[in-house]
Design a protein around this motif. Structure first.
Motif, mmCIF file in Angstrom:
data_model
loop_
_atom_site.group_PDB
_atom_site.id
_atom_site.type_symbol
_atom_site.label_atom_id
_atom_site.label_comp_id
_atom_site.label_asym_id
_atom_site.label_seq_id
_atom_site.Cartn_x
_atom_site.Cartn_y
_atom_site.Cartn_z
ATOM 1 N N THR A 53 0.673 -1.191 0.031
ATOM 2 C CA THR A 53 -0.030 0.034 -0.143
ATOM 3 C C THR A 53 0.755 1.314 0.101
ATOM 4 O O THR A 53 1.856 1.300 0.568
ATOM 5 N N THR A 54 0.314 2.322 -0.467
ATOM 6 C CA THR A 54 1.063 3.663 -0.534
ATOM 7 C C THR A 54 0.129 4.746 0.352
ATOM 8 O O THR A 54 -1.019 4.303 0.376
ATOM 9 N N ARG A 345 3.518 3.601 11.514
ATOM 10 C CA ARG A 345 3.842 3.501 10.335
ATOM 11 C C ARG A 345 3.345 4.374 9.140
ATOM 12 O O ARG A 345 3.890 4.430 8.075
ATOM 13 N N LEU A 346 2.091 5.220 9.251
ATOM 14 C CA LEU A 346 1.520 5.753 8.504
ATOM 15 C C LEU A 346 1.822 7.343 8.352
ATOM 16 O O LEU A 346 1.639 8.272 7.523
ATOM 17 N N HIS A 347 2.039 7.839 9.605
ATOM 18 C CA HIS A 347 2.547 9.237 10.184
ATOM 19 C C HIS A 347 3.353 9.717 8.815
ATOM 20 O O HIS A 347 4.241 9.352 8.592
ATOM 21 N N GLU A 385 -6.409 7.218 7.891
ATOM 22 C CA GLU A 385 -7.329 6.145 7.459
ATOM 23 C C GLU A 385 -6.826 4.918 6.616
ATOM 24 O O GLU A 385 -6.377 5.092 5.560
ATOM 25 N N PRO A 386 -6.746 3.813 7.510
ATOM 26 C CA PRO A 386 -5.931 2.831 7.058
ATOM 27 C C PRO A 386 -6.929 2.294 5.714
ATOM 28 O O PRO A 386 -8.042 2.564 5.565
ATOM 29 N N ILE A 426 -4.808 17.430 8.904
ATOM 30 C CA ILE A 426 -3.805 16.587 8.094
ATOM 31 C C ILE A 426 -4.533 15.046 7.704
ATOM 32 O O ILE A 426 -4.640 14.458 8.991
ATOM 33 N N LEU A 427 -4.933 14.949 6.541
ATOM 34 C CA LEU A 427 -5.484 13.727 6.342
ATOM 35 C C LEU A 427 -4.547 12.663 5.479
ATOM 36 O O LEU A 427 -3.991 12.902 4.369
ATOM 37 N N VAL A 428 -4.319 11.534 6.261
ATOM 38 C CA VAL A 428 -3.424 10.571 5.694
ATOM 39 C C VAL A 428 -4.152 9.154 5.526
ATOM 40 O O VAL A 428 -4.884 8.591 5.824
ATOM 41 N N GLN A 429 -4.291 9.078 4.071
ATOM 42 C CA GLN A 429 -4.978 7.927 3.552
ATOM 43 C C GLN A 429 -3.938 6.913 3.092
ATOM 44 O O GLN A 429 -3.042 7.077 2.109
#
Length: 476
Positions: A53-54, A345-347, A385-386, A426-429
């Motif tokens: 995933t990215t 992991r996603l931040h 948002e995983p 800040i929206l991380v998808q």
């Protein structure tokens, strides 16, 4: 049927050449091996990219639901602020003010070294109570010889406490408004109590201490607000119940009738240091207080205010020391271990050790009297948002920057936490490749490598034929 099949053959994209018209070469064999290896490698790489995933990060206007509340969590120790008067207030830019919050705040007495008091339980405030009642001003102006008691001093304080089973002491300051209101009532009450229980009875005495003259003695008994009424039994201001010492403070009404009735109810317990009186509250046994809990606030600029406050008490601002240790101050809910790993992991920039609590274990010392400490926090929301749990696994992580300073003012010293929330989120998808893109890329890899290898094989084959003809011509 045979004619139909013959017509279908006409649209065959992949017409076959008879095998006897083809020629196999060693160069073609090596190119076929290299092409097969290359196709396998590229296919595995593309499959790995498809399964992975990215993340994409973007700034959007805060999408929080309207009127959603924000949770501010704190654990702060004030080594010189008594739990008797320590309060938490909240105000915001919309004009909302909530004073002396109690339901979600827990107080624990601590020493000057910020060690928790082992004896006694934590203090959990009950609902807000109104201040004590006073007699009307001027009620005792016509009383003759009203000043019948002389303030105790450090020279006769211990002897007076040792002489009587119960001594009720009024710690006051002459400049205090509430002390001035209480003074004639206290003198009239003292006269009536001493007339009812004369010296030969000897079970109870009323006394007073001027804290402006006996500063050290008042501080020794942790007096921070005036007037403070303490009860001493057999020379001590605590009672021994169930293996624990409990200090006693009178927090009731300050009318003559109330004080005399209190004395009457207290007399039967004279000489019984194990007997607790229902009208008495626990007095501070240590100088400081640890306040821990949370407050729910609106998502607008506001302030969480830690200050000494009490209806019916005055405070000497020069006595107030708001030195404090911030054990923790964080916004929102702490993530579970699973969500923490997800966030780590996603931040976008990764997580630092103080990512959620920039004030963790920081000490702020009042170097001057009447010092107020202010901490300015700018809060930013990051929503994760995983990929596989877009709706159920979302996590809101609040981070903040902190700027602190102290200043001197004429108002009562305090510790203020002013917060301001950024309107930008800040929206991380987390996203993955669609299956059709993987299929298209796989076909492109196989077809592309096969075509390039075929072109290269044809060039080498034709080159070898030209070289061979040139060599034959030279020999002829």
């Amino acid at each position: 049927m045979a004619r139909l099949f013959s017509k279908l053959k006409a649209i065959d994209f992949f017409k076959k050449i008879p095998s006897d018209l083809t020629e196999a070469t060693l160069t073609g064999a090596w190119l076929s091996i290299v092409a097969a290896v290359l196709m396998a490698f590229l296919f595995v790489a593309e499959l790995s990219a498809f399964l992975s995933t990215t993340t994409t990060s973007q700034l959007v206007v805060d999408r929080s639901p309207q009127n959603e509340l924000l949770k501010l969590n704190f654990n702060i120790s004030f080594p010189a602020l008594s739990c008797e008067f320590a309060t938490v207030d909240v105000s915001d830019s919309l004009g909302t003010k909530r004073m002396n919050l109690t339901k979600t705040v827990r107080k624990v007495p601590i020493t000057l070294d910020m060690e928790r008091q082992h004896q006694g339980a934590a203090v959990e405030d009950t609902a807000h109570k109104p201040g004590p009642k006073y007699d009307e001003e001027g009620r005792f102006d016509e009383e003759p010889d009203i000043d019948i008691t002389v303030p105790l001093s450090h020279e006769n304080f211990e002897a007076t406490l040792a002489r009587y089973p119960i001594v009720v002491v009024n710690f006051y300051a002459p400049w205090c408004h509430w002390c001035q209101r209480l003074e004639p009532t206290w003198e009239a009450s003292t006269k009536e109590v001493h007339d009812k229980y004369p010296e030969w009875d000897g079970r109870i005495r009323f006394a007073k201490v001027d804290c402006t003259a006996e500063v050290d003695m008042c501080r020794q008994h942790f007096i921070q607000g005036f007037p403070s009424i303490r009860v001493f039994r057999k020379g001590h201001d605590d009672i021994y119940i169930g293996g624990m010492h409990e200090h006693e403070a009178y927090m009731g009404d300050r009318t003559k009738e109330a004080l005399v009735a209190f004395a009457d109810s207290l007399v039967p317990s004279a000489g019984q240091p194990h007997r607790k009186h229902a009208s008495l509250s626990a007095a501070p046994k240590t100088a400081g207080c640890n306040l821990a809990g949370f407050v729910m606030v609106k998502k607008v600029p506001g302030t969480v205010h830690f200050v000494a406050r009490s209806e019916g008490h005055s405070f000497d601002h020069t006595w107030m020391n708001m030195t404090h240790m911030i054990h923790s101050f964080h916004v929102g809910t702490r993530p579970s271990p699973r969500k923490y790993q997800q966030l780590k992991r996603l931040h976008p920039a990764g997580l630092t050790a103080d990512w959620a609590d920039k004030l963790h274990d920081q000490m702020f010392v009042s170097e001057h009297t009447q010092s107020t400490h202010e901490h300015y926090l700018q809060v930013v929301l990051t929503t994760i948002e995983p990929r596989h749990s877009r709706h159920t696994g979302n996590y809101d992580a609040y981070e903040y920057t902190a700027h602190s300073h102290s200043y001197q003012s004429d108002s009562i010293p305090s510790a203020r936490f002013t917060y301001d929330l950024s309107p930008v989120q800040i929206l991380v998808q987390e996203t993955g490749k669609p299956w059709y893109q993987f299929l298209t890329t796989s076909c492109a890899i196989i077809g592309g490598v096969f075509t390039v290898a075929g072109i290269l094989d044809a060039l080498l084959y034709q080159s070898f034929k030209v070289v061979k003809k040139l060599n034959l011509g030279k020999q002829g």
